[in-house]
Write a protein that holds these residues in place. Structure first.
Motif, PDB file in Angstrom:
ATOM      1  N   ILE A  13      43.629  41.144  33.055  1.00  0.00           N
ATOM      2  CA  ILE A  13      42.789  40.206  33.722  1.00  0.00           C
ATOM      3  C   ILE A  13      41.941  39.364  32.739  1.00  0.00           C
ATOM      4  O   ILE A  13      41.562  39.702  31.886  1.00  0.00           O
ATOM      5  CB  ILE A  13      41.869  41.227  34.749  1.00  0.00           C
ATOM      6  CG1 ILE A  13      42.655  41.819  35.664  1.00  0.00           C
ATOM      7  CG2 ILE A  13      40.892  39.903  35.330  1.00  0.00           C
ATOM      8  CD1 ILE A  13      41.623  42.620  36.797  1.00  0.00           C
ATOM      9  N   ILE A  15      39.066  36.442  32.931  1.00  0.00           N
ATOM     10  CA  ILE A  15      37.908  35.799  34.098  1.00  0.00           C
ATOM     11  C   ILE A  15      37.091  34.627  33.102  1.00  0.00           C
ATOM     12  O   ILE A  15      37.047  34.581  32.065  1.00  0.00           O
ATOM     13  CB  ILE A  15      36.918  36.889  34.126  1.00  0.00           C
ATOM     14  CG1 ILE A  15      35.961  36.549  35.216  1.00  0.00           C
ATOM     15  CG2 ILE A  15      36.274  37.354  33.003  1.00  0.00           C
ATOM     16  CD1 ILE A  15      34.776  37.550  35.487  1.00  0.00           C
ATOM     17  N   GLU A 101      32.511  40.138  33.313  1.00  0.00           N
ATOM     18  CA  GLU A 101      33.501  40.714  32.517  1.00  0.00           C
ATOM     19  C   GLU A 101      33.731  42.336  32.597  1.00  0.00           C
ATOM     20  O   GLU A 101      34.625  42.824  32.909  1.00  0.00           O
ATOM     21  CB  GLU A 101      33.473  40.317  31.222  1.00  0.00           C
ATOM     22  CG  GLU A 101      35.265  40.030  30.663  1.00  0.00           C
ATOM     23  CD  GLU A 101      35.128  40.054  29.147  1.00  0.00           C
ATOM     24  OE1 GLU A 101      34.071  40.666  28.346  1.00  0.00           O
ATOM     25  OE2 GLU A 101      35.909  39.416  28.395  1.00  0.00           O
ATOM     26  N   ILE A 104      34.881  43.182  35.895  1.00  0.00           N
ATOM     27  CA  ILE A 104      36.259  43.079  36.153  1.00  0.00           C
ATOM     28  C   ILE A 104      37.131  44.218  35.442  1.00  0.00           C
ATOM     29  O   ILE A 104      38.065  44.378  35.640  1.00  0.00           O
ATOM     30  CB  ILE A 104      36.623  41.833  35.357  1.00  0.00           C
ATOM     31  CG1 ILE A 104      36.205  40.660  36.514  1.00  0.00           C
ATOM     32  CG2 ILE A 104      38.108  41.776  34.990  1.00  0.00           C
ATOM     33  CD1 ILE A 104      36.979  41.025  37.773  1.00  0.00           C
ATOM     34  N   SER A 108      40.090  46.144  36.512  1.00  0.00           N
ATOM     35  CA  SER A 108      41.510  46.180  35.921  1.00  0.00           C
ATOM     36  C   SER A 108      41.927  47.818  35.891  1.00  0.00           C
ATOM     37  O   SER A 108      43.326  47.871  36.048  1.00  0.00           O
ATOM     38  CB  SER A 108      41.081  45.528  34.540  1.00  0.00           C
ATOM     39  OG  SER A 108      42.437  45.809  33.708  1.00  0.00           O
TER      40      SER A 108
ATOM     41  N   ILE B  13      39.718  33.952  38.123  1.00  0.00           N
ATOM     42  CA  ILE B  13      40.514  35.008  37.614  1.00  0.00           C
ATOM     43  C   ILE B  13      42.013  34.763  37.541  1.00  0.00           C
ATOM     44  O   ILE B  13      42.547  34.346  38.455  1.00  0.00           O
ATOM     45  CB  ILE B  13      40.123  36.223  38.475  1.00  0.00           C
ATOM     46  CG1 ILE B  13      38.477  36.558  38.487  1.00  0.00           C
ATOM     47  CG2 ILE B  13      40.757  37.392  38.040  1.00  0.00           C
ATOM     48  CD1 ILE B  13      38.213  37.902  39.421  1.00  0.00           C
ATOM     49  N   ILE B 104      42.194  41.403  43.776  1.00  0.00           N
ATOM     50  CA  ILE B 104      41.541  40.401  42.785  1.00  0.00           C
ATOM     51  C   ILE B 104      40.849  39.103  43.527  1.00  0.00           C
ATOM     52  O   ILE B 104      39.728  38.954  43.046  1.00  0.00           O
ATOM     53  CB  ILE B 104      42.403  39.827  41.837  1.00  0.00           C
ATOM     54  CG1 ILE B 104      42.671  41.169  40.664  1.00  0.00           C
ATOM     55  CG2 ILE B 104      41.841  38.724  40.842  1.00  0.00           C
ATOM     56  CD1 ILE B 104      41.345  41.525  39.976  1.00  0.00           C
ATOM     57  N   SER B 108      37.033  38.147  43.084  1.00  0.00           N
ATOM     58  CA  SER B 108      36.526  37.120  42.623  1.00  0.00           C
ATOM     59  C   SER B 108      35.523  36.310  43.441  1.00  0.00           C
ATOM     60  O   SER B 108      34.265  35.603  42.919  1.00  0.00           O
ATOM     61  CB  SER B 108      37.694  36.018  42.546  1.00  0.00           C
ATOM     62  OG  SER B 108      37.242  34.633  42.249  1.00  0.00           O
TER      63      SER B 108
END
Lengths: 117, 117
Positions: A13, A15, A101, A104, A108, B13, B104, B108
């Motif tokens: 991923i 971002i 981040e 995310i 992930s 993303i 995702i 986001s």
DNA sequence: AACCGGTATGTTTTTTAAAACATATTGAAT
DNA sequence: ATTCAATATGTTTTAAAAAACATACCGGTT
């Protein structure tokens, strides 16, 4: 033993933060800001990152011109020829980015567990 | 009224699937697979996507050689010169990718709400 | 006022990725 | 055995991005 796949897959991923005109700030620019903070100038930040001063300068220019308040304050001439420092707004942007981040990152990992190829 | 920012920011993303050797399959390759499914050949899929046949072929080759089971079955010669079709494994990969992307997408949007620049 | 090191900015060169071009190979159908 | 459209693959050209180079400007310090 439920899965019998041979290969191991993971989810990747990336971002970034968009401003109205599009891409505004990703990990590269965040690192640049951090190096400016450490070194006190765009010149030395660029050297440390092995990128050209020109590109580094342009990134700073782009960020500054597109954000409400500049993220980097540039000092022209004077002692040591000048320099650059990350503003309060810049610091805020850096920590926001890492916060995003981090969220995310964890997601992930969760998603990687869903892969069943 | 709590926020008084002028600019509007969003989180961008990108997601992809990594195999051991790195990037394996992103949205571009997924679309390629779908076009192959629709058109029955790499040649026509490439045309539809306005990419070169060479690149499309190489992507298919890369995916096939790095996955346990090929995602595309290629037919050489014969009626109509041959063609290509997406395998069961290919279909599985496509739907997995969209499933991940969908999760995702929603995250986001959530993260965009956290931005306070 | 001369110096210094960084900012500011235009120009040229290099690198890299993508596209374009060219051609051989394949095998069912005629 | 010839044809045909697609796969397979090497080579060349183009285009875009990055790097490199060059130079003017700026303003405290000495």
């Amino acid at each position: 033993m439920v899965k019998r796949t041979t290969k191991k897959y993971t989810v990747g991923i990336r971002i970034w933060i968009n401003e109205e005109q599009g891409h505004f700030m990703g990990i590269g620019r965040v690192r640049l800001l951090e190096h400016i903070r450490e070194t006190g100038s765009i010149t030395n930040a660029a050297k440390a990152m092995k990128m050209s001063y020109r590109q580094a300068w342009q990134m700073v220019e782009d960020m500054n011109s597109r954000s409400d308040k500049p993220l980097v304050e540039k000092i022209l001439g004077g002692k040591g020829g000048g320099g650059a420092k990350v503003t309060e707004a810049g610091e805020k942007a850096i920590s926001l980015f890492y916060k995003l981040e981090q969220k995310i990152e964890q997601i992930s990992n969760e998603l990687s567990g869903l892969i069943n190829l």
